[in-house]
Enzyme design. Structure first.
Site, PDB file in Angstrom:
ATOM      1  N   GLU A  99       1.298 -12.162  -5.856  1.00 62.76           N
ATOM      2  CA  GLU A  99       2.739 -11.923  -6.003  1.00 62.76           C
ATOM      3  C   GLU A  99       3.559 -13.093  -5.460  1.00 62.76           C
ATOM      4  OE1 GLU A  99       1.037  -7.834  -4.572  1.00 62.76           O
ATOM      5  OE2 GLU A  99       0.491  -9.956  -4.415  1.00 62.76           O
ATOM      6  N   CYS A 158       1.715  -5.651  -0.634  1.00 58.89           N
ATOM      7  CA  CYS A 158       1.639  -5.504   0.821  1.00 58.89           C
ATOM      8  C   CYS A 158       3.031  -5.682   1.435  1.00 58.89           C
ATOM      9  CB  CYS A 158       0.669  -6.543   1.370  1.00 58.89           C
ATOM     10  SG  CYS A 158       1.340  -8.231   1.328  1.00 58.89           S
ATOM     11  N   CYS A 167       4.561  -9.229   0.549  1.00 56.24           N
ATOM     12  CA  CYS A 167       4.928  -9.367  -0.858  1.00 56.24           C
ATOM     13  C   CYS A 167       6.081  -8.438  -1.237  1.00 56.24           C
ATOM     14  CB  CYS A 167       3.715  -9.113  -1.745  1.00 56.24           C
ATOM     15  SG  CYS A 167       2.405 -10.343  -1.503  1.00 56.24           S
ATOM     16  N   HIS A 200      -0.972 -14.840  -1.786  1.00 56.13           N
ATOM     17  CA  HIS A 200      -1.182 -13.628  -2.587  1.00 56.13           C
ATOM     18  C   HIS A 200      -0.650 -13.867  -3.992  1.00 56.13           C
ATOM     19  CE1 HIS A 200      -1.393 -10.568   0.981  1.00 56.13           C
ATOM     20  NE2 HIS A 200      -2.098 -11.660   1.209  1.00 56.13           N
TER      21      HIS A 200
END
Length: 179
Positions: free
Chosen positions: A76, A104, A107, A74
């Site tokens: 992040e 999410c 993260c 991801h």
């Protein structure tokens, strides 16, 4: 799932070119938005992230889940790894993460663990967001670190439109019955 050999839907959005003179939330979120456009162009979910410390960018990334075949890739997570490498320290004290969509669970947990000072996200995520959307890990009473939060507002309409257009284009590109 679309096969890796397929052509990604064309991205109709243009990158932003913010003035370097005013390094505010809009400036940094514009750079995260640009990362999200880069993700779209690679047929990745268009989420971008930028980490800044003291007004300077120390990390910038976008989702690479599909190309890396890595569920942890991801924006992040990649930005946190870059920032820690740049600073030579896993503690990202004084850092602000700008991200185009609410983080999410994975993260959000990594942001708390890395001691990021502040998170500014554009689009809330009521289904999977964990900094105020579906739940808020930041409000767990026994957590030893809490992030300052700027939730929604900063380029929210632009980032929301980008995400919605991407998924609409993906639905149009996939024949009925495939997933």
């Amino acid at each position: 799932m679309v096969s890796p050999a397929s052509t990604p839907p064309a991205c109709p959005f243009e990158k932003r070119f913010p003035s370097q003179l005013v390094r505010d939330d809009t400036f940094f979120m514009s750079l995260a938005y640009n990362q999200a456009i880069d993700a779209w162009r690679l047929d990745e979910v268009p989420i971008g992230a930028v980490i800044a410390v003291g007004g300077e960018i120390i990390a910038a990334a976008h989702n690479t889940v599909e190309s890396a075949q890595d569920p942890t890739a991801h924006a992040e997570m990649l930005a946190i790894t870059q920032a820690a490498s740049k600073l030579g320290n896993w503690r990202l004290e004084g850092a602000t993460l700008y991200v185009t969509k609410e983080p999410c669970p994975m993260c959000s947990g990594a942001l708390l663990m890395s001691r990021v000072q502040r998170v500014c996200y554009a689009v809330p995520d009521p289904k999977m967001g964990c900094l105020g959307g579906a739940t808020n890990l930041n409000e767990l009473p026994r957590v030893n670190h809490h992030v300052e939060l700027t939730a929604g507002g900063v380029l929210e309409p632009e980032c929301r439109e980008l995400l919605q257009a991407f998924f609409k284009a993906k639905r149009v590109a996939e024949p009925a019955g495939e997933s």
